[in-house]
Design an enzyme around this catalytic site. Sequence first.
Site, short mmCIF file in Angstrom:
data_model
loop_
_atom_site.label_atom_id
_atom_site.label_comp_id
_atom_site.label_asym_id
_atom_site.label_seq_id
_atom_site.Cartn_x
_atom_site.Cartn_y
_atom_site.Cartn_z
N THR A 45 0.83 -1.20 0.00
CA THR A 45 0.00 0.00 0.00
C THR A 45 0.86 1.25 0.00
O THR A 45 0.64 2.19 -0.78
CB THR A 45 -0.91 0.01 1.24
OG1 THR A 45 -1.68 -1.19 1.28
CG2 THR A 45 -1.84 1.21 1.23
N TYR A 108 -12.79 -5.05 -2.73
CA TYR A 108 -13.93 -4.67 -3.58
C TYR A 108 -14.94 -5.80 -3.79
O TYR A 108 -16.14 -5.59 -3.67
CB TYR A 108 -13.46 -4.15 -4.95
CG TYR A 108 -14.60 -3.55 -5.77
CD1 TYR A 108 -15.05 -2.26 -5.50
CD2 TYR A 108 -15.24 -4.29 -6.76
CE1 TYR A 108 -16.11 -1.72 -6.22
CE2 TYR A 108 -16.30 -3.76 -7.47
CZ TYR A 108 -16.74 -2.47 -7.21
OH TYR A 108 -17.79 -1.96 -7.91
N TYR A 134 -2.34 -10.47 4.45
CA TYR A 134 -2.45 -9.07 4.88
C TYR A 134 -3.92 -8.73 5.07
O TYR A 134 -4.71 -8.80 4.12
CB TYR A 134 -1.80 -8.19 3.82
CG TYR A 134 -1.80 -6.69 4.06
CD1 TYR A 134 -2.04 -6.13 5.30
CD2 TYR A 134 -1.53 -5.83 2.99
CE1 TYR A 134 -2.02 -4.75 5.49
CE2 TYR A 134 -1.49 -4.45 3.17
CZ TYR A 134 -1.75 -3.92 4.41
OH TYR A 134 -1.74 -2.56 4.59
N ARG A 139 -8.84 -0.55 4.03
CA ARG A 139 -8.53 -0.40 2.60
C ARG A 139 -9.40 -1.31 1.73
O ARG A 139 -9.69 -0.97 0.59
CB ARG A 139 -7.07 -0.75 2.36
CG ARG A 139 -6.07 0.20 2.97
CD ARG A 139 -5.81 1.38 2.06
NE ARG A 139 -4.77 2.25 2.61
CZ ARG A 139 -4.22 3.26 1.94
NH1 ARG A 139 -4.61 3.53 0.70
NH2 ARG A 139 -3.30 4.01 2.51
N LYS A 162 0.09 -10.00 8.39
CA LYS A 162 0.15 -8.58 8.71
C LYS A 162 -1.26 -8.16 9.10
O LYS A 162 -2.16 -8.11 8.27
CB LYS A 162 0.65 -7.76 7.52
CG LYS A 162 0.70 -6.26 7.82
CD LYS A 162 1.13 -5.44 6.60
CE LYS A 162 1.11 -3.95 6.94
NZ LYS A 162 1.46 -3.11 5.76
N ILE A 204 5.29 -4.57 9.96
CA ILE A 204 5.51 -4.03 8.62
C ILE A 204 5.05 -2.59 8.69
O ILE A 204 3.86 -2.31 8.84
CB ILE A 204 4.76 -4.85 7.55
CG1 ILE A 204 5.32 -6.28 7.52
CG2 ILE A 204 4.92 -4.20 6.17
CD1 ILE A 204 4.63 -7.21 6.54
#
Length: 292
Positions: A45, A108, A134, A139, A162, A204
Amino acid sequence: MSIFKGSCPAMITPFDEKGVDFVALKKIIEHLVKGGSSAIVALGTTGEASTLTSEEKKAVAKFTIETVNKRIPVIIGAGSNNTTEVCTLCKTYEKMDADGLMVVTPYYNKATQNGIVQFFETVAASTALPIVAYNVPGRTALNMTAKTAERVSKIKNIVALKEASGNIDQILEICKNTKNNWDVLSGDDNLTLTKILHGAQGVISVIANVVPDRMAKLCESALAGKYNEALQVHEELFDLTNSMFCETNPIPVKYAMSLLGLGNDTVRSPLTPIEKSNGELVKNEMKKLRLI
């Protein structure tokens, strides 16, 4: 198989008028390696992977892997909401000799929890490389629950998570129930110390772009049980870390890196340059820590 323990910067991707600025990228990589980072994540990202072309992604991955030259592990982001595309990216980066991959939950599409498990099973079967799953619902509009994380943790070669949900109860449940299956890594800079106290193995990190040495020290101290030392670093970095999220990541961190002479503050549309007041906030926090 653990890829790393400690501090791993989620590396920015510097741009110039022609595209990716590879001169600046080399400086950034050396800054992160010499700062004591345990690994580097490229094309996540913070690296603006969503606005890079396919050829740019390959070029950044290849350049990063070759420049680091096995001094520390390089993990390449291979995220997409298209499962087939993720598998193709995994194979591509495996051929480039990446040390590991980071794969975000599919955004999405709004997969079910069973869909998340199936997605990671398919991706893991496409590569021999270790994978960091992740979870970042802010997001993706999709949260991998603690129960689902427990299922994913049992998939062969998915070696870490993560976790960036920001949900403390969920994070602690994952740490408690999956600690024998994989490494939990913080995806929220200001929660890193808390997560390590409950069994996480590192972070991270966005702020580690700016202060790789201090974030490495925080993790090293916490993992060694030197909690007072870790807390001191955490408190020193607290306000600067918060300033990194005064606007959408990576807008503030790229501005901060530009103040260090590590690339400029260019971000790609639809992101925009940092607003003046927020730029002053970042600059003032850096001055307090005598970074500039």
